[in-house]
Write an enzyme that holds these catalytic residues in place. Structure first.
Site, PDB file in Angstrom:
ATOM      1  N   ARG A  66       0.828  -1.211   0.000  1.00  0.00           N
ATOM      2  CA  ARG A  66       0.000   0.000   0.000  1.00  0.00           C
ATOM      3  C   ARG A  66       0.862   1.262   0.000  1.00  0.00           C
ATOM      4  NH1 ARG A  66      -3.612  -2.651   3.895  1.00  0.00           N
ATOM      5  NH2 ARG A  66      -5.471  -3.368   2.785  1.00  0.00           N
ATOM      6  N   GLY A  67       1.942   1.241   0.755  1.00  0.00           N
ATOM      7  CA  GLY A  67       2.818   2.412   0.823  1.00  0.00           C
ATOM      8  C   GLY A  67       3.378   2.782  -0.538  1.00  0.00           C
TER       9      GLY A  67
END
Length: 374
Positions: A288-289
């Site tokens: 996600r980052g």
């Protein structure tokens, strides 16, 4: 077509008059430009203008076109943002009546139940009359708008999960006694809270795209300016709004232009590799980052009117995208934002002197919009 800012029936403090808190304002604007970033968690002291800023942003945005009398704010031409009834109508070759309305801004009360949030199905009516009797909830009302949860760290974890699932998928599904109804639920999820009152579980915190930290202004001159401007607004909202009309319109047009240009913004592969290297060096779980940082950098480039995102764009958003994804060591006193910037500088080959530039780089709104007052 030129965007316009309509004077609201009830005066809302203008976004461009909000002093300071650039990190929060930047995160909110980038999520409006690209809702796929995944929302914003705003953590900070009480009385720092969190609610005021979010309402001001919703009021700044231009009206959206919706299908008239549709409880889900269905998009008139995008099937992914239409309710099933509207989709069936369009598929049959019929043209639904259209209307324009303000971008919805929905406040989620702390005591809300799951039925109030998701909506309810009238089982008795469904069984006796054979129709899907659905009473829409707050997620339906928030479609194509902003859903704001104040004190989100005090909200039941199950409800936070429901909100995050809907925000990620863009759909809300309600199932009762074998009956299932779904409707579009695409919104920018904004949560706020005071860290003194408890933290969100890491699994839930990770689901927010960005994490902005705000602090009480300590400079006495800025504090006086904030008090004076708020007093002026309360004394005569109409004159105060007129004074900021040109700035509001300019910022609105910039956001609209960025939304249209976003899909054409490029991000060099080498920069994407470097973003993933930073995430790897910081032991960020999942991807996600990486995804959010890529999207945020491109949204920032679009906001500044550029067709390609740069390393500077990444530097200005990467702390917002990663600080809440780091594994917490209770014995460590180093600020997570500092750790992100240090890893960024190492991967991108910047000197140690550049590590102190974070605050300056995050003060992006004045230079980009020429509107915010600091």
């Amino acid at each position: 077509m030129s965007a316009t800012v309509k004077t609201p029936q009830r005066a809302v403090y203008p976004f461009t008059a909000i002093v300071g808190q650039e990190e929060m304002k930047l995160a909110l604007i980038l999520n409006v430009i690209d809702p796929r970033i995944g929302g914003v968690m705003i953590m900070g002291d009480r009385g720092t203008g969190k609610s005021t800023t979010i309402r001001a942003l919703a009021d700044l945005l231009p009206d959206i076109e919706v299908v008239a009398d549709d409880p889900f704010n269905s998009h008139p031409s995008d099937p992914e943002m239409m309710s099933d009834d509207v989709k069936a109508l369009v598929s049959a070759g019929k043209k639904p009546a259209l209307a324009k309305k303000k971008v919805p801004m929905v406040d989620l009360p702390l005591g809300a139940t799951e039925d109030r949030v998701c909506g309810t199905i009238d089982i008795e009516k469904a069984l006796s009359e054979g129709v899907k009797a659905f009473e829409p909830g707050l997620l339906a009302k928030a479609n194509r708008g902003i859903l704001y949860v104040d004190e989100v760290n005090l909200l039941d974890d199950h409800l936070v999960d429901v909100l995050l699932d809907s925000a990620a998928s863009g759909w809300n599904t309600v199932e009762r006694e074998g009956i299932s109804i779904r409707h579009p639920a695409r919104f920018v999820l904004v949560g706020s809270g005071n860290p003194e009152e408890g933290e969100l579980r890491p699994q839930l915190l990770d689901r927010f795209g960005m994490h902005a930290e705000i602090r009480t202004v300590r400079d006495p001159h800025l504090r006086v300016q904030i008090v004076e401007e708020r007093t002026s607004f309360d004394r005569n909202p109409q004159i105060f709004l007129e004074d900021h009309q040109a700035q509001q319109t300019a910022l609105q047009e910039k956001i609209v232009a960025a939304q249209h240009a976003l899909n054409n913004v490029k991000l060099d592969r080498d920069l994407r590799v470097n973003i993933s290297q930073v995430c790897s060096d910081l032991n960020v779980d999942g991807l996600r980052g990486d995804i959010v940082t890529n999207r945020a950098a491109k949204a920032l480039a679009a906001f500044e009117g550029r067709a390609e995102a740069t390393a500077d764009d990444i530097k200005r958003v990467i702390t917002l995208c990663l600080r809440h994804r780091l594994r917490k060591d209770p014995l460590e006193s180093i600020d997570s934002g500092y750790k992100v910037q240090k890893a960024f500088n190492q991967v991108f080959g910047l000197s140690e002197d550049d590590e102190g530039d974070t605050a300056q780089n995050n003060s992006a709104i004045p230079s980009m919009a020429g509107a915010a007052r600091v």
